[in-house]
Motif scaffolding. Structure first.
Motif, short mmCIF file in Angstrom:
data_model
loop_
_atom_site.label_atom_id
_atom_site.label_comp_id
_atom_site.label_asym_id
_atom_site.label_seq_id
_atom_site.Cartn_x
_atom_site.Cartn_y
_atom_site.Cartn_z
N PRO A 111 11.67 2.86 17.79
CA PRO A 111 12.35 4.51 17.27
C PRO A 111 12.39 3.98 15.77
N THR A 112 12.46 3.27 15.01
CA THR A 112 12.54 2.71 13.24
C THR A 112 10.90 3.20 13.36
N GLU A 113 10.34 2.94 14.17
CA GLU A 113 8.68 2.83 13.02
C GLU A 113 8.45 4.59 13.40
N GLN A 114 8.66 5.27 14.30
CA GLN A 114 8.52 6.28 14.26
C GLN A 114 9.29 7.11 13.68
N ALA A 115 10.70 6.55 13.24
CA ALA A 115 11.06 7.70 12.19
C ALA A 115 10.35 7.34 10.90
N VAL A 116 10.18 6.80 10.75
CA VAL A 116 8.94 6.17 9.38
C VAL A 116 7.77 7.58 9.23
N PHE A 117 7.23 7.72 10.24
CA PHE A 117 6.35 8.14 10.17
C PHE A 117 6.52 9.78 10.45
N SER A 118 7.66 10.42 11.60
CA SER A 118 8.24 12.04 10.82
C SER A 118 8.92 12.04 10.15
N GLY A 119 9.37 11.49 9.06
CA GLY A 119 9.35 11.53 7.65
C GLY A 119 10.71 11.43 7.65
N THR A 120 11.32 11.11 8.35
CA THR A 120 13.20 10.89 8.90
C THR A 120 13.68 9.97 8.63
N ASN A 169 8.58 0.51 4.02
CA ASN A 169 9.67 1.02 2.98
C ASN A 169 9.86 1.99 2.72
N ILE A 170 10.65 3.06 2.68
CA ILE A 170 11.42 3.72 2.36
C ILE A 170 11.78 3.80 0.54
N GLU A 171 11.10 4.42 -0.59
CA GLU A 171 12.06 3.77 -1.91
C GLU A 171 11.56 5.21 -2.05
N GLY A 172 11.93 5.58 -2.86
CA GLY A 172 12.18 7.33 -4.14
C GLY A 172 11.55 8.44 -2.69
N GLY A 173 11.96 8.19 -1.09
CA GLY A 173 11.82 9.09 -0.10
C GLY A 173 9.72 8.68 0.32
N LYS A 174 9.17 8.01 -0.56
CA LYS A 174 7.91 7.42 -0.58
C LYS A 174 7.44 6.41 0.33
N THR A 175 6.43 6.74 0.84
CA THR A 175 6.48 5.08 2.26
C THR A 175 5.69 3.92 1.78
N VAL A 176 5.53 3.32 1.45
CA VAL A 176 5.28 2.10 0.56
C VAL A 176 4.61 0.40 2.41
N GLU A 217 16.35 5.57 2.58
CA GLU A 217 15.77 4.43 2.21
C GLU A 217 16.00 3.32 3.24
N GLY A 218 15.20 2.28 2.93
CA GLY A 218 15.03 0.67 2.30
C GLY A 218 13.71 0.67 3.41
N SER A 219 13.87 -0.59 4.25
CA SER A 219 12.94 -1.01 5.21
C SER A 219 12.59 -1.89 6.53
N THR A 220 12.32 -1.38 7.12
CA THR A 220 12.07 -1.76 8.54
C THR A 220 11.99 -3.16 8.76
N VAL A 240 0.54 -1.25 0.34
CA VAL A 240 0.04 0.20 0.02
C VAL A 240 0.86 1.33 0.22
N ARG A 241 0.66 2.38 -1.76
CA ARG A 241 1.54 3.72 -0.77
C ARG A 241 0.65 4.30 -0.29
N SER A 242 1.10 5.06 0.67
CA SER A 242 0.73 5.99 1.68
C SER A 242 1.77 6.79 1.80
N ALA A 243 0.98 8.06 2.70
CA ALA A 243 1.88 9.33 2.78
C ALA A 243 2.05 9.20 4.76
N SER A 244 2.45 9.63 5.50
CA SER A 244 2.66 9.20 6.87
C SER A 244 2.47 10.55 7.29
N ARG A 245 2.06 10.35 8.77
CA ARG A 245 1.76 11.84 9.42
C ARG A 245 2.47 12.21 10.26
N SER A 246 2.44 12.87 11.83
CA SER A 246 2.56 12.78 13.46
C SER A 246 2.25 13.42 14.17
#
Length: 159
Positions: free
Chosen positions: A93-102, A141-148, A105-108, A15-21
């Motif tokens: 902290p890994t998932e929190q970085a996804v939600f904060s946009g920081t 997964n962070i792919e090209g700056g986008k969250t999947v 690239e790569g996968s949790t 699922v392609r989505s946008a993250s928020r905080s």
């Protein structure tokens, strides 16, 4: 031990989505796919159509988030399926970085996001999915700056 259910690999959801905080987030699901595992029947090959939503509510202690996602799939043979999944995410902290946009690239890793999937459809070819129990394990997964978000989903079967 006998009598315990087992898991049968069923399909993968991306699922392609946008993250928020924010503590309560409504995250648009802007695309994605469902691909059946080899040997799973009915063979699933579908894409999300329209815009679904993932409602994410962080627990007050900041340790977990609760998910409730809804979307519509269109299969390659033109069936429409409503997909809903709920789950719990442990916020390391890994998932929190996804939600904060920081997040880089790569996968949790898999293992901090667990879900339960249900289907609804009016198409008889896929109607049996409504009576099955599915559980999934997810990762980001962070792919090209986008969250999947990727889920590996299994059907619960008799042990």
């Amino acid at each position: 031990m006998s009598g315990y259910p087992t898991l049968k690999p069923a399909f993968t959801v991306r699922v392609r989505s946008a993250s928020r905080s924010n503590p309560l987030q409504v995250v648009p699901m802007i695309g994605g796919t469902v691909k059946g595992d080899s040997g799973f029947s009915p063979a699933l090959d579908a894409e999300f159509v329209g815009v679904g939503n993932d409602y994410i509510h962080a627990d007050p202690d900041g340790k977990h988030a609760r998910l409730n996602a809804h979307g519509v799939l269109k299969t390659k043979d033109d069936a429409l399926l409503y997909l809903n999944y709920t789950g719990v995410l442990t916020l390391t902290p890994t998932e929190q970085a996804v939600f904060s946009g920081t997040a880089p690239e790569g996968s949790t890793p898999f293992g901090n996001l667990f879900t339960h999937f249900t289907f609804e459809t009016g198409d008889e070819r896929y109607k049996d999915l409504e009576s099955r129990v599915f559980v999934g394990q997810g990762r980001f997964n962070i792919e090209g700056g986008k969250t999947v978000v990727e889920y590996r989903v299994s059907q619960v079967v008799q042990g």
